[in-house]
Design an enzyme around this catalytic site. Structure first.
Site, PDB file in Angstrom:
ATOM      1  N   SER A 291       0.786  -1.343  -0.038  1.00  0.00           N
ATOM      2  CA  SER A 291      -0.267   0.082   0.054  1.00  0.00           C
ATOM      3  C   SER A 291       1.028   1.365   0.077  1.00  0.00           C
ATOM      4  CB  SER A 291      -0.871   0.053   1.072  1.00  0.00           C
ATOM      5  OG  SER A 291      -2.271  -0.727   0.848  1.00  0.00           O
TER       6      SER A 291
ATOM      7  N   LYS B 247       0.033   3.674  -2.948  1.00  0.00           N
ATOM      8  CA  LYS B 247      -1.034   4.904  -2.787  1.00  0.00           C
ATOM      9  C   LYS B 247      -0.328   6.182  -2.641  1.00  0.00           C
ATOM     10  CE  LYS B 247      -4.726   1.700  -0.742  1.00  0.00           C
ATOM     11  NZ  LYS B 247      -4.149   0.565  -0.285  1.00  0.00           N
TER      12      LYS B 247
ATOM     13  N   SER C 142      -5.578   3.677   4.507  1.00  0.00           N
ATOM     14  CA  SER C 142      -5.224   3.047   3.143  1.00  0.00           C
ATOM     15  C   SER C 142      -6.386   2.401   2.448  1.00  0.00           C
ATOM     16  CB  SER C 142      -4.127   1.816   3.658  1.00  0.00           C
ATOM     17  OG  SER C 142      -3.408   1.485   2.557  1.00  0.00           O
TER      18      SER C 142
END
Length: 373
Positions: free
Chosen positions: A151, A154, A211
């Site tokens: 993640s 992102k 997230s």
């Protein structure tokens, strides 16, 4: 008729005029009308005479001068227009204040001057610490090894979005397709339901703080129409940063894919680029945020960046100003953080393959304590 007109003429005392009085009155009126007509004719005649005079005395153009002017050679003067810097129309391309002290470019080398992270306290398999003011890798532990960034991906998602939006007030509606995708991949999420409407600002914060894969996919579809089209923009950004030889992304969330990869130094530079963007800097620095109302939460959903909240009371010789974590089985718990030290130096630390989210935090604390002042 004569008697009728006469009947309407009276003397000042109101008496009807006699015939002689009437005739005298009529003569005066006739004289007055004749005099008025003569005056008008005189004025008209004078006006006509004036116009005739003006026409007869109109100045004659000097044809010789006109011809000389026509045949005079024209002189062409070259005009040099200097380049003018045009102000960016997109307010979300504004550069952050911190970026003024960052080194230029996105190339970091790990060389013989880079310390090896050998402390047993750092249990993450991989780590790197970059001095953003010099562009030098201060310390590394296999910082050039390719990993799946999970993640941490992102970070690039919000950077690309920031560079393609023109308003934070635009909205997008959560769809069943996005919900199914997030659920089938077992992704972390903000908790949005089908039909929930979120602003671009909500989606930006929702992508980073919890997230949220749901927010990230909504953001991608809002910007590019589909995740696939958005990923093309992400890879174009990697090429622009000069990272495409070692980094390539296949999704905007960080789901494991053998073709979704980067090195730790790549991720450090992706975070650097995000911290150079004022909007991304703000989002990455936030501890909490409350979204727009949702179907299940009329007052909005309050979301948090737990890495920021958990590390802020630790002694790291400075303050964390932005961070994003990640996890996939293949890369363990990962983290990328941006810190300003007590002496004003700017650093980015990236670690990967820790066995827990808390272990990831403690590893970064140890790296900051050991290699910064």
């Amino acid at each position: 008729m004569g008697n009728y007109r006469k009947a309407h003429y009276r003397t000042r005392d109101g008496q009807r005029m006699s015939a002689s009085q009437y005739k005298k009155r009529r003569k005066l009126e006739i004289y007055f009308h004749i005099a008025s007509l003569v005056l008008i004719l005189g004025l008209v005649t004078s006006g006509i005479c004036f116009l005739v005079y003006k026409l007869k005395h109109k100045p004659v153009e000097n044809t010789e001068v006109a011809q000389d002017a026509a045949t005079t050679e024209l002189t062409i003067v070259d005009t040099v227009v200097e380049d003018v810097e045009i102000e960016e129309e997109n307010p979300y391309l504004k550069v952050s204040e911190d970026a003024d002290s960052f080194f230029d470019g996105y190339n970091v080398d790990i060389d013989s001057d880079t310390a090896y992270i050998s402390s047993e306290e750092v249990q993450s398999s991989y780590g790197v610490l970059v001095n953003l003011d010099t562009g030098k890798a201060v310390a590394s532990k296999d910082g050039n090894v390719r990993i799946n960034p999970a993640s941490m991906t992102k970070i690039l998602t919000i950077l690309v979005a920031a560079e393609h939006i023109d308003s934070l007030d635009g909205t997008y509606t959560m769809t069943q397709e996005i919900g199914n995708y997030v659920f089938s991949k077992d992704c972390s999420a903000v908790g949005l339901k089908v039909g929930d409407v979120q602003t671009v600002k909500d989606m930006m914060y929702g992508t980073i703080l919890p997230s949220g894969a749901d927010a990230a996919m909504m953001l991608a579809e809002y910007v590019a129409g589909s995740q696939e089209a958005f990923v093309e923009l992400m890879n174009e950004k990697l090429e622009e940063l000069g990272l495409s030889d070692t980094a390539h992304f296949t999704n905007c969330i960080g789901i494991y894919d053998e073709n979704h990869y980067c090195t730790l130094t790549d991720m450090a530079m992706i975070l650097k680029a995000a911290e150079e963007n004022d909007l991304c800097h703000e989002v990455l620095n936030a501890r909490t945020y409350t979204t727009s109302p949702t179907s299940e939460h009329p007052e909005g959903i309050t979301i948090s960046n737990w890495f920021m909240r958990r590390i802020e009371d630790k002694d790291i010789h400075g303050e964390i100003m932005g961070a994003k974590t990640g996890f996939v089985n293949q890369s363990g718990c990962c983290g990328a953080s941006y810190m300003i030290s007590n002496d004003g130096t700017h650093y980015i630390c990236v670690t990967a393959d820790a066995w827990s989210s808390w272990r990831c935090i403690y590893d970064q604390v140890d790296i900051y304590q050991t290699y910064t002042s």
